[in-house]
Write an enzyme that holds these catalytic residues in place. Structure first.
Site, mmCIF file in Angstrom:
data_model
loop_
_atom_site.group_PDB
_atom_site.id
_atom_site.type_symbol
_atom_site.label_atom_id
_atom_site.label_comp_id
_atom_site.label_asym_id
_atom_site.label_seq_id
_atom_site.Cartn_x
_atom_site.Cartn_y
_atom_site.Cartn_z
ATOM 1 N N TYR C 151 29.391 107.952 117.808
ATOM 2 C CA TYR C 151 29.362 106.521 117.520
ATOM 3 C C TYR C 151 30.336 105.754 118.409
ATOM 4 C CZ TYR C 151 26.784 107.546 113.168
ATOM 5 O OH TYR C 151 25.851 107.949 112.235
ATOM 6 N N LYS C 186 23.767 112.631 116.934
ATOM 7 C CA LYS C 186 23.161 111.642 116.035
ATOM 8 C C LYS C 186 23.611 110.286 116.555
ATOM 9 C CE LYS C 186 23.396 110.698 110.958
ATOM 10 N NZ LYS C 186 24.326 109.577 110.738
#
Lengths: 262, 262, 262, 262, 262
Positions: C151, C186
């Site tokens: 992220y 992810k």
């Protein structure tokens, strides 16, 4: 089992403290522009031995070079407290006292107990409490008592308590010693017998010794302080400058002993 | 396998907390200018024993000197929760509670469980969660339950939630306890039964006990809070000042027990 | 040898993510002022099991209390990814996610894989990459795949890339995952199929799964995103709110499965 | 005994460096809006193999997924240098490169040598020198050469030296490499042969390789630099963008080889 | 038992120090724009050997590449002091010298003693004292003497003492060396014999050697300093630039030897 008797006599403490070279600079040993005999650790160990001190507190280097390895003789019949941390007085920062010696090394140097300073209220209080926690664990596991120099210090202490001898903060510091598992706390005098009795009460089963502090102008002032703290329930005193800056260290010692050992 | 029954009775918790000397200073034990009996850990252990508490929470020093080594007697039939971290209230910094005692040392002191404070929302939250993670791992591996003092604290909590008893932040703190693997979370009262029920719901299989907090002016206020939290699904209460600052600690204890154990 | 098949089905990934209580607060589980069933980890494990997810991602506490020890039943036929780090959203600091669980503890909880968040571009990026490096080493040595929540976050990301879904920074984050040895990254959706294909290309042999993100207003929007990322070469999706905040989680799951598994 | 011949040919070095995805972002692999083949580590390993490079430098993830485990074939006849640290270019802070891979893990990946970046002059120089000291100790104990990316960087370098290619700072960086026990230092070109000869002299028995740097506009410029550094006594070159961003990487490689291997 | 005789001759010290490339940059080795022979560690080792120095002080890299592994010959009959920490002079921060070499590694390199710098008074004094404490413990356990570069440094030293050669701060630094268990302290000259005698007195059983410092304009000035410090009770001198920047290093050495060894 921790055996406090190693560094007590009849349950009372008479410690000779000598880490001033590191903490304050050798200026503490000067008179005029010259060093007095107090600059020499042998001189101190002689006082400790002849004066019948129940323990002498030294940094590891002084211990190794004068007590343990090279100079060992009758002087090392005095039990040794190795002070595990210490710092100079130069950096103007929130006080922190770094760990210079491990419990294991102290034992190797012949220590009967270890000492550690916690600057209660400093921004670095937490780091010192963490290390203190590990030290009490290890020392107790090996049967060694832990003497805690519980010194309130730093900007928040000044802001909240005004002085580091304010009875409220001295009692708080002593209590932190108990809850963090010190066997003996060394604290400053609060100025009167009543408030010092509360310090002793706050410390519970952790014993309290007076931190002698700066040499008083008149020796009788210091002797009065010793009387007050003993009457307040203290276990004894840790003296330094009021003894080895005195013109007659052994005479002062005798006066103190009369009060401490009764 | 972690056995919560060691510190519960019929699945309910009645903890006597006593780490206030370190956390708040011995001022918590004063009435006027004098200490009450509460300054003495023996007094507290007597209440715990006679009052039938399911556990008493102490710092390692208090445990070692009053519960484990020197003072062990019938008082240590009360199960012991050793609080592993703690701090003074002096430094005005983002709160951090240093680790003073290891799980291993706590076991050596006779602990049936360990306690740890996480200041949720503090700038140092991350360091505490890291250590908490290691503690739950080690404690659970050795079969010990972990009680988490989940306390929202710090400038961002104030900024975002206004108060540390805002139901949203208390529920968040309880949930952090679940996800970080606390067995029991100790949290403040949110002010009403409905919102506290949501705290219990957020905690899921992690049990919730009330943090008693400051002594209420009227004892019946505190009793009402106990009723509300139990009705909201709490597992019990952790009390301190509302008991040992009371004029009749055992009487207050009996009232609480009726509610908690039904 | 790392075996990715443990958490894939026919080489495709359908992960149910559930660490929102810690990361966002239990507010994520509310509808109006009440909690929905999603506050209960059992509810989530039921969806994971009945929906045929290839893995469920939980923090260690949720895993231990619902998946591993106390609640183990057919629900734990779904492979477990233990998320090793996590944080609350309260402190407004450069983001850092502390390590709460070790690889060893995750294995003890029954994990088939471990997960770890790296906030790429944060001032604390370096600390997370160091820990991530140690985790991939240990996990791979024990045959466990590592799923990296990559992220972009922090003030410099905002300054340089404007948004954390800017295709350039998402591709960069995915590439960091490859070079730092993640098995699966992810990442968030970049907004269009072409740019997401470049993310997949940048990740090379490291597989890419979509981070589902906030619940979309219209379910068909989310379904379209799933179609786009799969067409762009993604290995699958990690969903949370778009499933368990839905009025019919299993129906949404079926729609996603048709796309992911073809 | 450290064997430098593992990554040299006839005492000369021709390294292919490929950690740009992590250090600069995959933008380094773009031409227009599309990725070139250089985004694919296989493409790079093919160049390394066919071009006869004496070693290829990769981050652990690229190594593990393309060189060691899954893609091992004739391409891994090229000796591997695993770069142990690395960072993104996003945070605008005094540069620090975190350790992502241990010496032990690098050996497990098949490394013939390890690489480590020291940002000389950065506020974090000390942390990198400490880690570098541990790495050289461990690597040398296991017979592995250490290649040091000695890069002057940070605000004080700019303030004092103007540029990180100032001959004085490049010579200083190379000397730090020698005194800190690097076997090979990788440094930038100083702009002329005479000053680079002093860099080589300052490095003493530590060998010097050119850091290729950004793709030059005209290939002949880079070729001239290679000639100059070899004439100045360098051991070889570490190239990246000037090769794999070239329209004909193997042709450029041949030109370089003629100069390096004579 | 620590054996100081390994690095002394008839109880006197004549050390050749050579870590200037790291501490000051290779500029120290220049005359005009060219390097003199002093850039080459072999040149230094020849002086040490032919000049009959009682020890030579090197960083680990210089030791490994010239003294220990590749260049070992008669030059390594001179005892080796491995300097364990070091830094560049580039970052303008409160001084800290990172640990680059362990005691264990130094022993592996053939060290007869180890050296460590403490910047007394720096904000980072505490970190250096902690590491120094661990080093003296380990070195002494293995019989190795510890030479401490005790250098007052940092903004508070300037503020309080004006200069790092103020006799008060030099005596303080020497005393810190004693209490922290250095066997030998290396300190700067205080400017006159009387004040240096107090430095020696403050150091007690810890021996004092002069830190030679910058090359003096007239060689006789340096010779006079050597005479003064020896008359003041010093154990010897540690020289560098005043020898290897001299036009006739061996001649200067002979003059120094006459004074030191009498």
């Amino acid at each position: 089992m921790v055996d406090l008797d190693k560094i007590l006599h009849n349950g009372k403490a008479l410690f000779l403290a000598y880490d001033h070279g590191l903490e304050h600079s050798p200026k503490d040993f000067e008179k005029g522009d010259e060093f007095t005999g107090a600059v020499d650790p042998q001189f101190i160990l002689d006082i400790a031995h002849k004066g019948g001190y129940t323990a002498v507190a030294l940094q590891k280097g002084t211990a190794e070079k004068y007590y343990t390895v090279w100079g060992a003789d009758e002087r090392n019949e005095v039990p040794l407290i190795v002070k595990l941390n210490g710092k100079t007085n130069i950096p103007k920062v929130e006080p922190y006292s770094p760990l210079i010696c491990s419990v294991e090394e102290a034992i190797g140097l012949g220590a009967s107990a270890v000492g550690y300073t916690v600057f209660v209220g400093s921004e670095h209080e937490g780091e010192m409490l963490e290390i203190f926690g590990a030290i009490t664990h290890e020392a107790h596991a090996k049967g060694l008592p832990v003497v805690a120099w519980m010194y309130p210090r730093g900007k928040w202490v000044t802001e909240k308590y005004g002085s580091d001898t304010n009875p409220d903060i001295v009692a708080y510091a002593a209590r932190v010693g108990l809850e963090a598992d010190a066997d003996i706390v060394k604290v400053k005098y609060t100025g009167d017998r009543e408030s010092f009795a509360k310090v002793v009460q706050a410390a519970g089963r952790t014993k309290v010794v007076l931190s002698g502090g700066e040499k008083t102008e008149k020796p009788e002032e210091f002797i009065q302080t010793v009387k007050d703290v003993m009457a307040a329930g203290a276990t004894g005193v840790a003296v330094g400058r009021n003894v080895w800056k005195s013109s007659d260290p052994l005479k002062v010692t005798e006066e103190i002993k009369k009060i401490v050992f009764g």
